[in-house]
Scaffold this motif. Structure first.
Motif: not given
Lengths: 106, 521
Positions: A91-99
């Motif tokens: 989702t746009p809110e997850l932009d930048g998520i680190v996995v």
């Protein structure tokens, strides 16, 4: 689009642009990110797309379904912030998520 | 440069020449006919990685409900629900969900110690010999023992059921499996075992499957019925044993052909997992998967019409240069990328995690004991079935005998231990194994004399039928069995008797011909 930062077990990083609506697993496969297999193609039935979600992002995710909880329990090297990445849609809110990725999937 | 006229590319899955080395044709298909149409046999085929992956995920237009083997699709056979590999959602989902929870990477990796022990038991007796057989001595044994253990068959019983066959047949290496434990744990014996396990629950997978509740295809929450459980175990164990056996065979072959890479693995066993992935890519044990075209579907701007069959050429996709640089080269050091060796999507191999553990451990244990080997090409045999491609027997020379030592300096080819030529009668109980398209299919053949005439019954899949058309001519025997499970088939057996063993071919209706072996109790 949403950026995902994958960090391999050895510290190598891959930053890829993912399409909103696609799963993290599919984005990894589409971008040939090593360390994610995803044999079952996103059906929550192989537990080979396991990743650790950076603590800053855990609360932004949809909760696990019962299916995911059961299969995740069958993944290797499970931790409290483990998820099956095929079950997380971008989702746009997850932009930048680190996995972070486990030492091995199998 | 002069142009050469080339015939349009042709792929005939039944042509043994293509079977032996399908890769030049696969390359031409990818380049010249990425959507190939075979009018003679009535199917289409795709061979490039991207489209094969897409097709594996397409479960509506490309249905599994008529099977995934071309002959079965064309026969339009109706298959039981519990043969879930040949179903679409929601039937497939109901059974698959139940089973996949019992076969996770964590649980399969927890078996590593046991797998290692079984490998050691197969390989330790061979240390010091100058040859062994990757199939007869390891591939046909270890995966079966793992399955038996998973299903909770007590070790002492495994030994007992294996004994009768092993006594006669394990003596020499270099001979294809003629009899093994699976003959004794399926059919009625297996049904009896399930009954016993119901009353004596343990912490094994069988107990778990017996007691697990699932939502069946009609939406009812219930436990598996006995016949469903038998079918599921048979399908899964059969498919898993056969394919893992082939993987082990290909490890023997490719690492003999690439000694530098074999030595790299000896020097650094941490490379073994990626070598297994490369083997699965380079010599995919299941190189072709079929689907029924349930709705029109488009590939490369062309419509494949509903009602036909589509072959997904996994073995071709896994060598597509668009996906794998220099795809026709075996290279354990190549950049790791997911391959389609276990399929992809909802029907992806449910036992992949187990196959990976077994493959990895088997290879590690072989390399520990036998760092050098070369294939006895003269006696190696490639098996041919509709679903699986691999070695039926892969004898190798090891130690000082390895690397191109001439035949005269090695032992003569072993002969069947049972072929003593003693006069023996047909009457008695025969454990007969058909090497079918989904793996070994064990049956029990009972022959007796009634009023001077030889009559008999054959039992498999938990059902018994009277055989017909029994003919004996010298050491040649033939008969017909009409099976009802898992599907109705007329199966014609034609075999040759040697002492207390028999081998030959059986023609299973539309499903083609398969080899069988039998040993008298």
């Amino acid at each position: 689009m949403a950026k995902i930062r994958f960090i391999q077990h050895d510290g190598t990083e891959h930053v890829v642009e993912g399409v909103v609506g696609l799963s993290i697993m599919q984005t990894a496969r589409n971008n040939l990110v090593p360390g994610i297999i995803g044999d079952c193609g996103g059906n929550c039935s192989c537990a080979t797309c396991h990743g650790y979600i950076d603590p800053d992002w855990v609360d932004k995710l949809e909760p696990q379904t019962e299916d995911e909880t059961v299969m995740l329990d069958g993944a290797m090297h499970q931790e409290s912030n483990s998820r099956l990445t095929c079950q997380i849609k971008l989702t746009p809110e997850l932009d930048g998520i680190v996995v972070r990725l486990p030492i091995s999937q199998v | 440069m002069s142009a050469t006229v080339t015939e349009p590319v042709q792929w005939d899955p039944y042509n043994p020449q293509f079977f032996r080395d399908p890769y030049p044709v696969f390359r031409r298909l990818r380049e010249e006919a990425p959507l190939y149409h075979n009018e003679e046999h009535g199917f289409y085929a795709i061979s490039r990685y991207v489209e094969v992956e897409r097709a594996l995920k397409e479960t509506k237009a490309l249905s599994s409900a008529r099977g995934s083997i071309l002959e079965i699709i064309k026969a339009n056979a109706e298959l039981p629900d519990a043969v879930f590999i040949f179903q679409d959602p929601p039937i497939h989902t109901a059974y698959r969900t139940l089973l996949q929870r019992a076969i996770t990477p964590k649980r399969m990796n927890a078996l590593e110690g046991q797998v290692r022990k079984f490998c050691a038991e197969c390989l330790d007796p061979l240390v010091g010999a100058d040859r062994f057989d990757f199939i007869a001595d390891l591939g046909s044994k270890m995966p079966m023992r793992v399955i038996s253990m998973l299903l909770g068959i007590p070790e002492e019983d495994q030994e007992a059921v294996r004994q009768s066959g092993d006594d006669r047949l394990r003596t020499e290496a270099g001979k294809p499996m003629a009899f093994s434990v699976e003959a004794n744990i399926s059919g009625n014996a297996f049904a009896d075992y399930i009954e016993w396990r119901t009353k004596h629950p343990s912490d094994d997978m069988m107990t778990e499957l017996l007691h697990a509740e699932f939502t069946d295809p009609t939406g009812t929450v219930r436990k598996l019925k006995r016949d469903e459980l038998l079918t599921i175990v048979d399908v899964v164990a059969g498919a898993g044993n056969e394919t893992t056996n082939r993987l082990i065979g290909w490890a023997g072959k490719e690492l003999a052909d690439h000694p530098d890479q074999r030595r790299a693995l000896v020097a650094n066993p941490a490379l073994v997992p990626q070598a297994i992935e490369e083997l699965l890519r380079f010599q995919t044990p299941g190189p072709a998967i079929g689907r029924y075209v349930a709705q029109d579907i488009e590939f490369y701007g062309q419509t494949v019409p509903a009602g036909t069959a589509m072959m997904l050429l996994i073995g071709a996709a896994n060598r597509d240069d668009r996906r794998f640089a220099d795809g026709d080269t075996f290279n354990i050091h190549r950049e790791q990328r997911p391959h389609l060796g276990f399929g992809h999507g909802i029907h992806a191999c449910i036992g992949a995690a187990l196959a990976r553990v077994e493959g990895r451990v088997a290879l590690q244990e072989v390399l520990k004991r036998f760092p050098e080997w070369s294939v006895d090409e003269e006696h190696a045999e490639l098996a041919s079935t509709s679903t699986v491609r691999g070695w039926e027997t892969l004898p190798v020379f090891v130690g000082a005998a390895a690397k191109g030592v001439t035949a005269s300096s090695t032992k003569a080819a072993p002969v069947a231990a049972a072929s003593t030529g003693e006069a023996s009668s047909l009457e008695g109980t025969w454990n007969l194994v058909v090497k079918g398209p989904t793996g070994p299919q064990p049956t029990v053949l009972v022959l007796e004399r009634k009023g001077g005439a030889l009559v008999g019954t054959q039992t498999g899949q938990g059902s018994t039928s009277t055989i017909t058309d029994l003919h004996v001519d010298g050491n040649k025997v033939s008969w017909v069995n009409h099976t009802t499970k898992p599907i109705k088939l007329k199966v014609t057996f034609t075999g040759e008797l040697t002492g207390n063993s028999m081998s030959g071919k059986c023609k299973a209706g539309f499903m083609g011909s398969y080899p069988f072996t039998a040993v008298k109790e």
